[in-house]
Motif scaffolding. Sequence first.
Motif, short mmCIF file in Angstrom:
data_model
loop_
_atom_site.label_atom_id
_atom_site.label_comp_id
_atom_site.label_asym_id
_atom_site.label_seq_id
_atom_site.Cartn_x
_atom_site.Cartn_y
_atom_site.Cartn_z
N LEU A 224 14.07 14.03 44.73
CA LEU A 224 14.03 14.97 45.87
C LEU A 224 12.74 15.79 45.80
O LEU A 224 12.11 15.88 44.74
N ASP A 225 12.36 16.39 46.91
CA ASP A 225 11.16 17.23 46.96
C ASP A 225 11.55 18.69 46.81
O ASP A 225 12.14 19.27 47.74
N LEU A 226 11.21 19.26 45.65
CA LEU A 226 11.53 20.68 45.44
C LEU A 226 10.73 21.54 46.39
O LEU A 226 9.53 21.34 46.56
N VAL A 227 11.39 22.51 47.02
CA VAL A 227 10.64 23.42 47.88
C VAL A 227 10.14 24.58 47.02
O VAL A 227 10.69 24.86 45.95
N GLU A 228 9.07 25.23 47.49
CA GLU A 228 8.50 26.36 46.75
C GLU A 228 9.54 27.46 46.61
O GLU A 228 10.31 27.67 47.55
N PRO A 229 9.65 28.17 45.50
CA PRO A 229 8.76 28.15 44.34
C PRO A 229 9.23 27.23 43.21
O PRO A 229 8.87 27.47 42.06
N GLY A 230 10.00 26.19 43.50
CA GLY A 230 10.48 25.29 42.45
C GLY A 230 11.70 25.85 41.73
O GLY A 230 12.49 26.58 42.31
N VAL A 231 11.82 25.48 40.47
CA VAL A 231 12.99 25.91 39.68
C VAL A 231 12.64 27.22 38.97
O VAL A 231 11.78 27.27 38.10
N VAL A 232 13.32 28.29 39.38
CA VAL A 232 13.03 29.64 38.87
C VAL A 232 14.37 30.39 38.73
O VAL A 232 15.37 29.97 39.30
N PRO A 233 14.39 31.51 38.01
CA PRO A 233 15.63 32.31 38.01
C PRO A 233 16.00 32.68 39.46
O PRO A 233 15.11 32.88 40.30
N PRO A 234 17.30 32.73 39.76
CA PRO A 234 17.72 32.87 41.17
C PRO A 234 17.14 34.09 41.88
O PRO A 234 16.84 34.03 43.07
N HIS A 235 16.96 35.20 41.14
CA HIS A 235 16.43 36.41 41.79
C HIS A 235 14.94 36.28 42.09
O HIS A 235 14.36 37.14 42.75
N ARG A 236 14.31 35.20 41.58
CA ARG A 236 12.89 34.99 41.87
C ARG A 236 12.68 33.93 42.95
O ARG A 236 11.57 33.57 43.29
N TRP A 237 13.78 33.40 43.47
CA TRP A 237 13.68 32.34 44.49
C TRP A 237 13.57 32.99 45.87
O TRP A 237 14.55 33.49 46.41
N ARG A 238 12.36 32.97 46.41
CA ARG A 238 12.10 33.52 47.77
C ARG A 238 12.70 34.90 47.97
O ARG A 238 13.30 35.19 49.01
N ALA A 239 12.53 35.73 46.95
CA ALA A 239 13.10 37.08 47.02
C ALA A 239 12.00 38.05 47.39
O ALA A 239 11.50 38.79 46.55
N ASP A 240 11.60 38.03 48.66
CA ASP A 240 10.45 38.84 49.05
C ASP A 240 10.75 40.33 49.03
O ASP A 240 9.85 41.14 48.94
N GLN A 241 12.05 40.68 49.08
CA GLN A 241 12.36 42.11 49.04
C GLN A 241 12.96 42.51 47.71
O GLN A 241 13.82 43.37 47.64
N MET A 242 12.53 41.81 46.64
CA MET A 242 13.17 42.06 45.35
C MET A 242 12.93 43.51 44.91
O MET A 242 11.80 43.97 44.86
N THR A 243 14.02 44.19 44.59
CA THR A 243 13.86 45.54 44.08
C THR A 243 13.39 45.42 42.64
O THR A 243 13.50 44.37 42.02
N GLU A 244 12.92 46.51 42.09
CA GLU A 244 12.36 46.48 40.74
C GLU A 244 13.41 46.00 39.74
O GLU A 244 14.58 46.42 39.80
#
Length: 263
Positions: A224-244
Amino acid sequence: MDGKIGLGQPHSSRMYDYFLGGKDNYEVDRQAAAEVLKVWPGIRTAARANRQFMQRSTRFLVDMGVRQFLDIGTGIPTEPNLHQIAQRGEPGARVVYVDNDPLVLAHARALMTGSGLGATTYIHGDVTEPKSILQAPELGEVLDLDEPVGLSMIALLHFVDSGTEEIMSAFVDALAPGSYLVICTATADFDPEQVATARAIYRARGITAQERTHDEVTGLFRGLDLVEPGVVPPHRWRADQMTEVSPSYDADVSCYAGVARKP
Ligand SMILES: C[S@@+](CC[C@H](N)C(=O)[O-])C[C@H]1O[C@@H](n2cnc3c(N)ncnc32)[C@H](O)[C@@H]1O
């Protein structure tokens, strides 16, 4: 398949419900969960990060045009459930839920209250028996496997310790091109001792438990084609509003997540 709600043994769904602050758990589940919390105090954070990843990945799939969802290892209903997220974006979205815990089956009605335009259904089934899920008449009534499907296995595969390659192939082969696979599963990469001790607690209580390395999780998306950002911890997956987050947040969560498209 045993349809009884076993109260003598803890179950992963009810322990998870306890970690999330839910009320659908029994003394035996709370005792086992308390043991895990002693060695993995951040596991409540992990459960919340999983739920948030489910929401973001479902919204992403809707944005990608996916209109059908197969969610395996659904868990005890926790608002918002996947169909609520999907149908908020696309009222006609169709969702099939699957879990092997009889208590989830008992709560399934709560999962079947959709937007009215879409459809949701529930199958009492086991991910280790892909055929019985894929060929279930209820699945065929709601999903068209000739069209793309979003297949999610969120906080599920760490309860499967063998045959994973065959299981994943069986599901992925059944999906149409343009389908997506969504996975979030436990890893010991950030804190080996914490996760190994928690694994031992689950196993001692008869619950299969297996963490995976980054390479192993990446391998689950083979073909399969992994979409960006690939395999990362869940809170780092397209979390543009990640709180500190604290420096120990990755270890608290101790999971990897990813989303991939079937070409
Ligand atoms: C930790 S909960 C995750 C719930 C939900 N996916 C989420 O992320 O919030 C794991 C769920 O997987 C289910 N499960 C465990 N082993 C399973 C299996 N072999 N087949 C189907 N479901 C399973 C459990 O009953 C439980 O409800």
